[in-house]
Motif scaffolding. Structure first.
Motif, PDB file in Angstrom:
ATOM      1  N   GLY A  41       0.814  -1.211   0.000  1.00 52.31           N
ATOM      2  CA  GLY A  41       0.000   0.000   0.000  1.00 52.31           C
ATOM      3  C   GLY A  41       0.850   1.264   0.000  1.00 52.31           C
ATOM      4  O   GLY A  41       0.564   2.217  -0.722  1.00 52.31           O
ATOM      5  N   VAL A  42       1.917   1.249   0.777  1.00 51.54           N
ATOM      6  CA  VAL A  42       2.801   2.423   0.844  1.00 51.54           C
ATOM      7  C   VAL A  42       3.380   2.731  -0.546  1.00 51.54           C
ATOM      8  O   VAL A  42       3.430   3.876  -0.988  1.00 51.54           O
ATOM      9  CB  VAL A  42       3.921   2.190   1.898  1.00 51.54           C
ATOM     10  CG1 VAL A  42       5.079   3.154   1.711  1.00 51.54           C
ATOM     11  CG2 VAL A  42       3.337   2.324   3.306  1.00 51.54           C
ATOM     12  N   MET A  58      -5.898  -0.767   0.303  1.00 55.68           N
ATOM     13  CA  MET A  58      -5.133  -1.670  -0.559  1.00 55.68           C
ATOM     14  C   MET A  58      -5.498  -3.082  -0.142  1.00 55.68           C
ATOM     15  O   MET A  58      -5.431  -3.422   1.051  1.00 55.68           O
ATOM     16  CB  MET A  58      -3.637  -1.423  -0.301  1.00 55.68           C
ATOM     17  CG  MET A  58      -2.715  -2.394  -0.967  1.00 55.68           C
ATOM     18  SD  MET A  58      -2.264  -1.732  -2.568  1.00 55.68           S
ATOM     19  CE  MET A  58      -1.780  -3.237  -3.410  1.00 55.68           C
ATOM     20  N   LEU A  59      -5.910  -3.922  -1.064  1.00 50.58           N
ATOM     21  CA  LEU A  59      -6.192  -5.328  -0.750  1.00 50.58           C
ATOM     22  C   LEU A  59      -5.270  -6.181  -1.594  1.00 50.58           C
ATOM     23  O   LEU A  59      -5.293  -6.091  -2.829  1.00 50.58           O
ATOM     24  CB  LEU A  59      -7.656  -5.668  -1.085  1.00 50.58           C
ATOM     25  CG  LEU A  59      -8.732  -4.958  -0.262  1.00 50.58           C
ATOM     26  CD1 LEU A  59     -10.119  -5.276  -0.821  1.00 50.58           C
ATOM     27  CD2 LEU A  59      -8.650  -5.352   1.221  1.00 50.58           C
ATOM     28  N   THR A  60      -4.430  -6.989  -0.961  1.00 49.94           N
ATOM     29  CA  THR A  60      -3.549  -7.858  -1.740  1.00 49.94           C
ATOM     30  C   THR A  60      -4.158  -9.258  -1.792  1.00 49.94           C
ATOM     31  O   THR A  60      -4.487  -9.844  -0.761  1.00 49.94           O
ATOM     32  CB  THR A  60      -2.124  -7.909  -1.144  1.00 49.94           C
ATOM     33  OG1 THR A  60      -2.190  -8.411   0.193  1.00 49.94           O
ATOM     34  CG2 THR A  60      -1.483  -6.540  -1.121  1.00 49.94           C
ATOM     35  N   LEU A  99      -6.433  -3.166  -5.851  1.00 50.40           N
ATOM     36  CA  LEU A  99      -6.240  -4.622  -5.751  1.00 50.40           C
ATOM     37  C   LEU A  99      -4.820  -4.985  -6.157  1.00 50.40           C
ATOM     38  O   LEU A  99      -4.386  -4.675  -7.278  1.00 50.40           O
ATOM     39  CB  LEU A  99      -7.231  -5.358  -6.657  1.00 50.40           C
ATOM     40  CG  LEU A  99      -8.719  -5.128  -6.382  1.00 50.40           C
ATOM     41  CD1 LEU A  99      -9.563  -5.958  -7.347  1.00 50.40           C
ATOM     42  CD2 LEU A  99      -9.082  -5.470  -4.933  1.00 50.40           C
ATOM     43  N   GLY A 100      -4.091  -5.642  -5.256  1.00 48.07           N
ATOM     44  CA  GLY A 100      -2.723  -6.051  -5.556  1.00 48.07           C
ATOM     45  C   GLY A 100      -2.597  -7.562  -5.592  1.00 48.07           C
ATOM     46  O   GLY A 100      -3.596  -8.284  -5.570  1.00 48.07           O
ATOM     47  N   GLY A 101      -1.351  -8.025  -5.631  1.00 44.38           N
ATOM     48  CA  GLY A 101      -1.104  -9.464  -5.755  1.00 44.38           C
ATOM     49  C   GLY A 101      -1.009  -9.816  -7.235  1.00 44.38           C
ATOM     50  O   GLY A 101      -1.409  -9.027  -8.110  1.00 44.38           O
ATOM     51  N   PRO A 149      -6.882  -2.087 -10.351  1.00 43.40           N
ATOM     52  CA  PRO A 149      -5.731  -2.962 -10.084  1.00 43.40           C
ATOM     53  C   PRO A 149      -4.491  -2.123  -9.767  1.00 43.40           C
ATOM     54  O   PRO A 149      -4.362  -0.997 -10.242  1.00 43.40           O
ATOM     55  CB  PRO A 149      -5.547  -3.729 -11.398  1.00 43.40           C
ATOM     56  CG  PRO A 149      -6.162  -2.871 -12.441  1.00 43.40           C
ATOM     57  CD  PRO A 149      -7.259  -2.075 -11.778  1.00 43.40           C
ATOM     58  N   ALA A 150      -3.608  -2.660  -8.940  1.00 40.46           N
ATOM     59  CA  ALA A 150      -2.379  -1.937  -8.565  1.00 40.46           C
ATOM     60  C   ALA A 150      -1.539  -1.625  -9.804  1.00 40.46           C
ATOM     61  O   ALA A 150      -1.473  -2.425 -10.731  1.00 40.46           O
ATOM     62  CB  ALA A 150      -1.572  -2.786  -7.588  1.00 40.46           C
TER      63      ALA A 150
END
Ligand code: BGC
Length: 244
Positions: free
Chosen positions: A112-113, A130-132, A204-206, A227-228
């Motif tokens: 997130g940072v 932020m959701l991974t 959304l990350g990952g 998406p990230a």
């Protein structure tokens, strides 16, 4: 010196790259190893030592994202990592076993940072989440750019368990869910956290964030979900930034 080794310890893989923390970008290729099983402190340190050798980086400061609640470098939870980590002071442990100063933070907070400073959250005020989506679900919560650490929103309870066992990318793989079945489950989860926090933006990350266009059609809140920008690299970059 803004060039640091960033490491992202995950439930499935351990990834690292040299990062320019002031620019928020990789300055080397990423190297990835599978997370050893069992993922005990000894086994994980072996991989970290290998990475330090791979990058010729011994003795210098490292930033590390870890899939646990981390307070003052101490591990307070273990969902996708061996239970024997609980209570370990990672700063002291890695100093002894890897021979480096290692600054450890929660992996989703780190991702997130990075996104807040150099990715989709840049300049975004209000509430950003932020959701991974990886082996588990990690969360990084920001209010006007300030991180509220260790939020653990993947552990909200659902049915007889917790949400990450239903809506993570790990759950999609383990249960052999179709994109449609998983997308709908993820949508339900996103709607739930949206109801709880009313975020202005959800990133959304990952690894699965690369495939956002495949499951976007199942998401209701597409106006605030994105998406990230750094996809699965955000955790490595953010860890190096936080160590700096
Ligand atoms: C852990 C979190 C972590 C997330 C993603 C969860 O199971 O409890 O601390 O951020 O997985 O790795």
């Amino acid at each position: 010196m803004s060039e640091l080794l960033g490491i992202d310890v995950g439930g499935t893989g351990i990834k690292a790259a040299m990062v320019d923390s002031l620019k928020g970008e990789f300055i080397t290729e990423k190297i990835k190893y599978p997370t050893p099983q069992p993922s005990t402190p000894d086994n994980v340190s072996e991989v970290l030592n290998q990475l330090v050798d791979d990058f010729g980086y011994r003795g210098k400061k490292i930033g590390c994202g870890f899939p646990s609640i981390i307070k003052d470098n101490v591990v307070h939870s273990a969902s996708n990592i061996d239970d024997s980590w609980i209570g370990v002071d990672l700063g002291a442990y890695f100093q002894e076993n890897v021979g480096s100063e290692v600054v450890v933070v929660n992996d989703a907070d780190a991702a997130g940072v990075a996104e807040m400073q150099f990715g989709k959250g840049r300049g975004q005020s209000g509430t950003v989440l932020m959701l991974t989506l990886g082996t588990g679900i990690g969360s990084g919560l920001f209010r006007d750019g300030i991180l509220v650490p260790n939020t653990e929103l993947g552990h909200l309870t659902y049915k007889d368990s917790i949400w990450e066992r239903y809506a993570s990318n790990g759950a999609r793989k383990k249960k052999h869910l179709s994109w449609k079945a998983w997308g709908k489950m993820l949508n339900k989860y996103i709607n739930h956290v949206h109801f709880l926090f009313s975020p202005d933006l959800i990133i959304l990350g990952g690894g699965v964030s690369k495939k956002y266009e495949i499951f976007e059609e199942y998401i209701d809140l597409t106006d605030i979900v994105t998406p990230a920008e750094m996809q699965n690299n955000a955790g490595i970059i953010g860890a190096a930034m936080m160590a700096l």
